[in-house]
Design a protein around this motif. Structure first.
Motif, PDB file in Angstrom:
ATOM      1  N   ASP A  34       0.845  -1.198   0.000  1.00 41.68           N
ATOM      2  CA  ASP A  34       0.000   0.000   0.000  1.00 41.68           C
ATOM      3  C   ASP A  34       0.882   1.250   0.000  1.00 41.68           C
TER       4      ASP A  34
ATOM      5  N   ASP B 254       0.589   4.233  -1.183  1.00 45.72           N
ATOM      6  CA  ASP B 254       0.021   5.547  -0.891  1.00 45.72           C
ATOM      7  C   ASP B 254      -0.646   5.603   0.485  1.00 45.72           C
TER       8      ASP B 254
ATOM      9  N   ASN C  42      -3.336   4.455   1.784  1.00 44.27           N
ATOM     10  CA  ASN C  42      -4.751   4.798   1.873  1.00 44.27           C
ATOM     11  C   ASN C  42      -5.611   3.648   2.391  1.00 44.27           C
TER      12      ASN C  42
END
Length: 165
Positions: free
Chosen positions: A131, A133, A135
């Motif tokens: 993951d 980013d 988010n």
């Protein structure tokens, strides 16, 4: 006519089976169809890395099992008697650094500190690593396998010609 219908039906079934086999990771794991993979979807539909490396089949990975399933560990040739002392020392130093990195990674993943990795701990560590980013969901780009160097050292495995060749 019945034979033709049967052939068409079988052809359609085989195409569906081939399509199922060639789904991308997002399609395989995105059970709610929203275009991203949550941690729950990743845990339920993603790869079960513990079962592949769990030699004693207790449902957990020990440090030894974790180290043995890492790339470069299986079938790694031991230093031969013909190796120079310098080459042997360099190989030993590389092994020690690798083992130190892997031990640190194992301890980082071992959230409850029991010296065993559960499927949840491994899934969570892999999900968080992927993951990029941060988010809380994986998209198609994050699920795409990283493009590395091919077997000949260049991307795609193609060998470049030198200017003189």
């Amino acid at each position: 006519m019945k034979k033709l219908t049967l052939l068409v039906l079988l052809g359609g079934l085989s195409q569906a089976a081939v399509a199922q086999e060639h789904k991308n990771p997002l399609e395989m794991m995105d059970s709610d169809g929203n275009g991203t993979v949550s941690f729950n979807e990743f845990q339920e539909n993603g790869p079960n890395l513990v079962s592949r490396a769990d030699a004693d089949e207790d449902g957990f990975l020990s440090l030894e099992e974790f180290m043995s399933q890492r790339p470069g560990r299986r079938g790694q040739p031991e230093a031969s008697l013909d190796d120079s002392d310098e080459a042997s020392q360099t190989g030993q130093q590389r092994r020690e650094k690798f083992e130190a990195r892997m031990t640190a990674r194992f301890q980082e993943m071992d959230l409850d500190g029991d010296d065993l990795l559960s499927a949840v701990e491994v899934s969570e560590a892999n999900f968080l690593r992927m993951d990029s980013d941060n988010n809380g969901a994986l998209d198609a780009d994050e699920l795409r396998p990283p493009r590395g160097k091919g077997p000949r050292g260049n991307k795609g495995g193609k060998q470049r010609r030198s200017a003189g060749a």
